[in-house]
Enzyme design. Structure first.
Site, short mmCIF file in Angstrom:
data_model
loop_
_atom_site.label_atom_id
_atom_site.label_comp_id
_atom_site.label_asym_id
_atom_site.label_seq_id
_atom_site.Cartn_x
_atom_site.Cartn_y
_atom_site.Cartn_z
N ARG A 114 0.82 -1.23 0.00
CA ARG A 114 0.00 0.00 0.00
C ARG A 114 0.85 1.27 0.00
O ARG A 114 0.39 2.34 0.42
CB ARG A 114 -0.98 0.01 1.17
CG ARG A 114 -1.91 -1.17 1.18
CD ARG A 114 -3.07 -0.97 2.11
NE ARG A 114 -3.94 -2.12 2.07
CZ ARG A 114 -3.85 -3.16 2.90
NH1 ARG A 114 -2.93 -3.17 3.83
NH2 ARG A 114 -4.68 -4.16 2.77
N LYS A 136 1.91 11.66 -10.60
CA LYS A 136 1.05 10.82 -11.44
C LYS A 136 1.81 9.55 -11.80
O LYS A 136 2.95 9.62 -12.25
CB LYS A 136 0.68 11.55 -12.73
CG LYS A 136 -0.48 12.51 -12.56
CD LYS A 136 -0.95 13.01 -13.91
CE LYS A 136 -2.13 13.96 -13.78
NZ LYS A 136 -2.51 14.57 -15.05
N GLU A 178 7.19 19.70 -24.00
CA GLU A 178 6.58 20.04 -22.70
C GLU A 178 6.98 21.46 -22.27
O GLU A 178 6.19 22.19 -21.68
CB GLU A 178 6.96 19.03 -21.62
CG GLU A 178 6.44 17.61 -21.85
CD GLU A 178 4.93 17.44 -21.65
OE1 GLU A 178 4.27 18.35 -21.13
OE2 GLU A 178 4.42 16.37 -22.05
N LYS A 217 5.04 23.92 -12.36
CA LYS A 217 4.22 22.73 -12.13
C LYS A 217 3.99 22.50 -10.63
O LYS A 217 2.88 22.15 -10.21
CB LYS A 217 4.87 21.49 -12.76
CG LYS A 217 4.05 20.24 -12.53
CD LYS A 217 4.42 19.09 -13.42
CE LYS A 217 3.47 17.92 -13.16
NZ LYS A 217 3.75 16.79 -14.02
N GLU A 227 -6.15 16.91 -9.76
CA GLU A 227 -6.72 17.38 -11.02
C GLU A 227 -8.24 17.56 -10.97
O GLU A 227 -8.97 17.14 -11.86
CB GLU A 227 -6.33 16.40 -12.15
CG GLU A 227 -6.35 17.07 -13.50
CD GLU A 227 -5.64 16.27 -14.59
OE1 GLU A 227 -4.45 15.98 -14.45
OE2 GLU A 227 -6.31 15.97 -15.57
N ARG A 231 -5.29 21.71 -12.33
CA ARG A 231 -4.21 20.88 -12.88
C ARG A 231 -4.47 20.46 -14.33
O ARG A 231 -3.54 20.09 -15.05
CB ARG A 231 -3.98 19.65 -11.98
CG ARG A 231 -2.76 18.86 -12.41
CD ARG A 231 -2.29 17.86 -11.38
NE ARG A 231 -1.18 17.08 -11.90
CZ ARG A 231 -0.45 16.25 -11.19
NH1 ARG A 231 -0.71 16.08 -9.90
NH2 ARG A 231 0.55 15.58 -11.74
N ASN A 235 -2.43 19.75 -19.20
CA ASN A 235 -2.72 18.89 -20.36
C ASN A 235 -2.87 19.67 -21.65
O ASN A 235 -3.36 19.14 -22.65
CB ASN A 235 -4.01 18.11 -20.11
CG ASN A 235 -3.79 17.02 -19.09
OD1 ASN A 235 -2.92 16.18 -19.28
ND2 ASN A 235 -4.54 17.06 -18.02
N HIS A 238 -2.40 18.15 -25.07
CA HIS A 238 -2.37 16.70 -24.89
C HIS A 238 -3.61 15.99 -25.42
O HIS A 238 -3.57 14.80 -25.67
CB HIS A 238 -2.20 16.36 -23.40
CG HIS A 238 -0.78 16.53 -22.91
ND1 HIS A 238 -0.12 17.73 -22.96
CD2 HIS A 238 0.10 15.65 -22.37
CE1 HIS A 238 1.10 17.58 -22.45
NE2 HIS A 238 1.25 16.33 -22.09
N HIS A 242 -2.37 13.16 -27.50
CA HIS A 242 -2.61 11.77 -27.11
C HIS A 242 -3.42 11.02 -28.18
O HIS A 242 -3.16 9.86 -28.46
CB HIS A 242 -3.38 11.70 -25.79
CG HIS A 242 -2.49 11.76 -24.58
ND1 HIS A 242 -2.97 12.08 -23.33
CD2 HIS A 242 -1.17 11.53 -24.42
CE1 HIS A 242 -1.96 12.05 -22.46
NE2 HIS A 242 -0.87 11.72 -23.10
N HIS A 253 5.89 10.69 -27.41
CA HIS A 253 4.93 11.53 -26.69
C HIS A 253 5.21 13.04 -26.84
O HIS A 253 4.32 13.80 -27.21
CB HIS A 253 4.92 11.13 -25.21
CG HIS A 253 4.07 12.01 -24.36
ND1 HIS A 253 2.69 12.00 -24.46
CD2 HIS A 253 4.38 12.96 -23.45
CE1 HIS A 253 2.20 12.89 -23.63
NE2 HIS A 253 3.20 13.49 -23.00
N1 GLY Z 1 1.67 15.85 -17.05
C1 GLY Z 1 0.52 16.44 -16.56
C2 GLY Z 1 0.38 16.37 -15.08
O1 GLY Z 1 1.27 15.93 -14.40
O2 GLY Z 1 -0.66 16.74 -14.56
#
Ligand code: GLY
Length: 354
Positions: A114, A136, A178, A217, A227, A231, A235, A238, A242, A253
């Site tokens: 966990r 993430k 990015e 960030k 998010e 947040r 994106n 993206h 994506h 990417h």
């Molecule tokens: N790469 C986008 C984020 O970390 O929210």
């Protein structure tokens, strides 16, 4: 050496950033039993580091390099090796590599017992400015990117430009994807990019802007770790990036993020959200890094945007687009209108000879 702290409701993360960060911080973080995940490319390049630093305090586990490794069976392999190595709750997992290693090792660290301590050691420009920060973790499933994952903050992120010395040109391009995204989000980063537009790939510029992107960030993650709203801005580019990545594959990417941003800037201008002059300045940056391709019939590729995690309603696509410097905004379009605009952007690119 610069330091950034991210304090979120779930954890605290310390990011250290600068020349020599690896040598200074990694040995002191290698306490107790550790488990290090890396990929075959990074292992080949930095075998000395693994044999010298990480092998002395635990096991080094090497996964095949590439996005294809972000799957369930590689994850299971990591977890089984962690168990066999006798990892305990107080053990530490190190993720040494690019975005794929960071995402899958982070997921394994969040699942094992966990959750065990995680240290991210990003070795690519893209993972240094983006994926190693913010917690993430994910694997792909049935071709859908990052669909199984967790939010799990690394206790430490060690960002050392040392690793960029061996980075292939293509990887620099991906990181710049990015970085330009941050330029479309933050005014100061935008200004720096414009001032240095003929110098984007120079190591000293990249070193400087990497810190700015991480700081930007960190501030977003601090305010919206999971998010719920803010947040989502990270994106930008993206949704289309994506979708194209899923459908057209071949490019990586970061390259698709650049292409996605170009298409979404076109959409933002057509929808009256982004001033053409501002869009033009961002497009100029994108074109310094990549040639944006035209595609034939984009309908199938656009269908992939339906899997985007930002979407809220069926048959609707959510995008984050720049409006003016430092001001991104969410744009929701019906799936049909979205596909129509992407098609029209591609057709215009074709006319220009792309
Ligand atoms: N790469 C986008 C984020 O970390 O929210």
């Amino acid at each position: 050496m610069k330091k950034i702290e991210i304090d979120t409701p779930s954890a605290e993360s310390l990011i250290v950033c600068g020349d020599g960060a690896f040598e200074k911080y990694i040995p002191e973080l290698c306490t107790g039993l550790t488990f290090t995940v890396t990929d075959s490319n990074v292992y080949k390049l930095y075998r000395g580091i693994f044999d010298g630093v990480f092998s002395s305090c635990g096991q080094v586990y090497v996964i095949p390099a590439g996005e294809r490794s972000k799957n369930y069976s590689v994850l299971l392999g990591i977890l089984k090796a962690m168990l066999a190595a006798g990892l305990k709750r107080n053990s530490t997992v190190f993720a040494v590599g690019g975005g794929v290693v960071g995402d899958i090792a982070g997921l394994a660290a969040s699942l094992y017992m966990r959750g065990v301590d995680l240290v991210q050691v990003p070795t690519t420009l893209l993972s240094q400015v983006d994926s190693s920060v913010g917690g993430k973790t994910a694997i792909d499933l049935n071709g859908v990117k990052n669909i199984v994952g967790t939010f799990y903050q690394p206790g430490n992120v060690v960002v050392d430009p040392l690793f960029l010395k061996t980075l292939p040109a293509r990887e620099v391009r991906c990181g710049l994807g990015e970085i330009i995204k941050y330029g479309a989000l933050g005014k100061d980063i935008y200004v720096k990019l414009i001032e240095n537009k003929n110098n984007l790939k120079s190591p000293s510029f990249l070193r400087d802007i990497t810190y700015d992107c991480i700081a930007f960030k960190a501030d977003v993650v601090r305010r919206d770790e999971r998010e719920g709203g803010l947040r989502k801005i990270l994106n930008l580019g993206h949704t289309t990036g994506h979708a194209f990545e899923l459908f057209y594959k071949r490019k990586s990417h970061g390259e698709f993020v650049l292409i996605g941003m170009y298409y979404e800037l076109y959409i933002a201008v057509k929808c009256g959200i982004c001033a053409p002059e501002y869009a033009k300045s961002l497009i100029e940056l994108i074109k310094k890094v990549i040639t944006v391709p035209a595609y034939g019939d984009v309908r199938e590729a656009c269908r992939m945007a339906m899997y985007d995690k930002k979407n809220v309603r069926p048959r609707e696509v959510s995008l984050v687009v720049p409006s003016s410097p430092g001001k991104p905004q969410e744009l929701r379009l019906s799936a049909e209108r979205y596909a129509e605009l992407v098609q029209s952007c591609s057709d215009e690119l074709k006319k220009e000879g792309a």
